[in-house]
Scaffold this motif. Structure first.
Motif, PDB file in Angstrom:
ATOM      1  N   SER A  20       0.472  -1.357   0.248  1.00  0.00           N
ATOM      2  CA  SER A  20      -0.048   0.075   0.150  1.00  0.00           C
ATOM      3  C   SER A  20       0.839   1.038  -0.227  1.00  0.00           C
ATOM      4  O   SER A  20       1.813   1.738   0.321  1.00  0.00           O
ATOM      5  CB  SER A  20      -0.876  -0.226   1.588  1.00  0.00           C
ATOM      6  N   PRO A  21       0.376   2.330  -0.578  1.00  0.00           N
ATOM      7  CA  PRO A  21       0.875   3.181   0.078  1.00  0.00           C
ATOM      8  C   PRO A  21       1.707   4.114   1.295  1.00  0.00           C
ATOM      9  O   PRO A  21       1.042   3.467   1.858  1.00  0.00           O
ATOM     10  CB  PRO A  21      -0.245   5.135  -0.899  1.00  0.00           C
ATOM     11  N   ASP A  22       3.225   4.190   1.109  1.00  0.00           N
ATOM     12  CA  ASP A  22       3.536   4.747   2.488  1.00  0.00           C
ATOM     13  C   ASP A  22       3.908   3.086   2.929  1.00  0.00           C
ATOM     14  O   ASP A  22       5.117   3.052   3.821  1.00  0.00           O
ATOM     15  CB  ASP A  22       2.487   5.024   3.535  1.00  0.00           C
ATOM     16  N   ASP A  23       3.993   2.385   2.354  1.00  0.00           N
ATOM     17  CA  ASP A  23       4.853   0.429   2.923  1.00  0.00           C
ATOM     18  C   ASP A  23       5.969   1.219   2.663  1.00  0.00           C
ATOM     19  O   ASP A  23       6.577   2.183   1.065  1.00  0.00           O
ATOM     20  CB  ASP A  23       4.209  -0.027   2.313  1.00  0.00           C
ATOM     21  N   VAL A  24       7.222   0.200   2.978  1.00  0.00           N
ATOM     22  CA  VAL A  24       8.399   0.300   2.641  1.00  0.00           C
ATOM     23  C   VAL A  24       8.904  -1.246   2.816  1.00  0.00           C
ATOM     24  O   VAL A  24       8.943  -1.925   3.223  1.00  0.00           O
ATOM     25  CB  VAL A  24       9.245   0.420   3.856  1.00  0.00           C
ATOM     26  N   ALA A  25       9.701  -1.656   2.086  1.00  0.00           N
ATOM     27  CA  ALA A  25       9.684  -3.024   1.506  1.00  0.00           C
ATOM     28  C   ALA A  25      11.530  -2.699   0.260  1.00  0.00           C
ATOM     29  O   ALA A  25      11.829  -1.819  -0.155  1.00  0.00           O
ATOM     30  CB  ALA A  25       9.188  -3.414   0.583  1.00  0.00           C
TER      31      ALA A  25
ATOM     32  N   GLY B 273       8.039   3.068 -12.833  1.00  0.00           N
ATOM     33  CA  GLY B 273       6.552   3.436 -13.249  1.00  0.00           C
ATOM     34  C   GLY B 273       5.950   4.377 -12.242  1.00  0.00           C
ATOM     35  O   GLY B 273       5.007   3.959 -12.266  1.00  0.00           O
ATOM     36  N   LYS B 274       6.741   4.447 -11.415  1.00  0.00           N
ATOM     37  CA  LYS B 274       5.901   5.785 -10.684  1.00  0.00           C
ATOM     38  C   LYS B 274       5.384   5.130  -9.968  1.00  0.00           C
ATOM     39  O   LYS B 274       3.880   5.436  -9.160  1.00  0.00           O
ATOM     40  CB  LYS B 274       4.927   6.920 -11.260  1.00  0.00           C
ATOM     41  N   VAL B 275       5.146   3.871  -9.561  1.00  0.00           N
ATOM     42  CA  VAL B 275       4.639   2.901  -8.488  1.00  0.00           C
ATOM     43  C   VAL B 275       5.650   3.521  -6.440  1.00  0.00           C
ATOM     44  O   VAL B 275       4.479   3.094  -5.595  1.00  0.00           O
ATOM     45  CB  VAL B 275       4.548   1.986  -8.588  1.00  0.00           C
ATOM     46  N   ALA B 276       6.901   3.827  -6.935  1.00  0.00           N
ATOM     47  CA  ALA B 276       7.914   3.645  -5.414  1.00  0.00           C
ATOM     48  C   ALA B 276       8.471   4.725  -5.750  1.00  0.00           C
ATOM     49  O   ALA B 276       8.957   4.898  -6.829  1.00  0.00           O
ATOM     50  CB  ALA B 276       7.989   2.637  -5.400  1.00  0.00           C
TER      51      ALA B 276
END
Length: 57
Positions: free
Chosen positions: A17-22, A35-38
């Motif tokens: 989800s938005p704001d998740d860090v991985a 891809g402007k996803v992260a």
């Protein structure tokens, strides 16, 4: 163990989800960023940078 590139999600992707860090291998992380996803993870004290990029979508 291979190094991981850490990203912060700005859009939902799979189980993230938005704001998740991985962390991902460099190829996957770069694809998510391109891809402007992260965005590349930055220090939480600079979280305005992530919010500014989210606002640009």
């Amino acid at each position: 163990m291979a190094d991981k590139k850490i990203v912060t999600f700005i859009k939902a992707w799979k189980v993230y989800s938005p704001d998740d860090v991985a962390g991902f291998d460099e190829t996957t992380a770069d694809a998510l960023i391109d891809g402007k996803v992260a965005v590349e993870f930055s220090d939480p004290s600079k979280s305005k940078d992530v919010k500014a990029q989210k606002d640009q979508k």
